[in-house]
Design an enzyme around this catalytic site. Structure first.
Site, mmCIF file in Angstrom:
data_model
loop_
_atom_site.group_PDB
_atom_site.id
_atom_site.type_symbol
_atom_site.label_atom_id
_atom_site.label_comp_id
_atom_site.label_asym_id
_atom_site.label_seq_id
_atom_site.Cartn_x
_atom_site.Cartn_y
_atom_site.Cartn_z
ATOM 1 N N SER A 16 0.989 -1.239 0.042
ATOM 2 C CA SER A 16 0.083 -0.065 -0.015
ATOM 3 C C SER A 16 0.855 1.118 0.015
ATOM 4 C CB SER A 16 -0.990 0.051 1.223
ATOM 5 O OG SER A 16 -0.037 -0.112 2.564
ATOM 6 N N ASP A 186 0.111 6.086 11.564
ATOM 7 C CA ASP A 186 -0.215 4.892 12.131
ATOM 8 C C ASP A 186 1.075 3.913 12.428
ATOM 9 O OD1 ASP A 186 0.454 4.060 9.722
ATOM 10 O OD2 ASP A 186 -1.449 2.568 9.267
ATOM 11 N N HIS A 189 1.913 3.699 7.582
ATOM 12 C CA HIS A 189 1.653 4.243 6.211
ATOM 13 C C HIS A 189 2.146 5.761 6.442
ATOM 14 C CE1 HIS A 189 -1.306 0.955 6.385
ATOM 15 N NE2 HIS A 189 -0.953 0.977 5.098
#
Length: 208
Positions: A16, A186, A189
């Site tokens: 991601s 977090d 990310h």
């Protein structure tokens, strides 16, 4: 001077952090993260090189996922450079889904990706190590699992003599200037500032 030659195709691969909102319906979409920042700054510095960038990162991917799609999402694209940034989900799934990936399996799977790339293309390879920051509090426990994987990626960079982006140390150093969540909300990310750290380090690795 950059290692990337004129008219090259540079492929970003990963999870991601690489994916970062790219439009899957548009093959040229780079998303909104470090891949876009790298392409933008490289294009500004070296407009005469006419380098093309592709992003094939997919959120949630682990090494095993890259293995499954490596033919179509890497080898078939015939890149001149492949940037591989993978590993945090191989740790994360141990803690949120009880699906651990052992360090040896991670190393061997990653090594096979590199070997397949070298055997199936003429591409250069750049490796980016995963990182985690100590926010929220539970992320601190992840070091036990992630640290050996970071060392595995470093071993692969030495073995295959690839350019290397040592992100874990860079983000740790950045946390001396601002709290961890400033760089990664977090702990995993990156924020916009965090993506800028990655992009800068990526470009520097290609010029080393």
């Amino acid at each position: 001077m950059t290692r990337i030659k004129e008219n090259s195709l540079v492929l970003f691969q990963g999870d991601s952090i690489t994916d970062w909102g790219r439009n899957r319906e548009e093959s040229e979409s780079l998303g909104h993260g470090y891949a876009l920042l790298v392409a933008a700054e490289f294009g500004r510095r070296y407009p005469e090189k006419k380098v093309r960038f592709l992003n094939r990162g997919i959120g949630g991917n682990r090494v095993v996922d890259l293995q499954e799609r490596w033919q179509r999402d890497c080898l078939d694209l015939k890149p001149d450079w492949v940037s591989i940034y993978i590993g945090i989900n191989d740790t994360w799934r141990r803690y949120d889904n009880n699906e651990p990936t052992g360090t040896e399996a991670f190393y061997e799977g990653y090594r096979k990706l590199i070997q397949r790339t070298l055997e199936g293309t003429d591409a250069g390879i750049l490796l980016v190590e995963p990182f985690v920051l100590p926010y929220p509090e539970d992320r601190k426990a992840w070091r036990e699992d992630l640290d050996p994987k970071i060392q595995a990626v470093r071993e692969l960079a030495r073995e295959f003599h690839t350019p290397y982006v040592a992100l874990d140390g860079l983000f740790a150093a950045a946390c001396s200037k601002a709290e961890p969540e400033y760089w990664a909300a977090d702990g995993v990310h990156p924020t916009a500032a965090g993506h800028a750290i990655i992009a800068k380090a990526w470009l520097e690795a290609m010029e080393a």
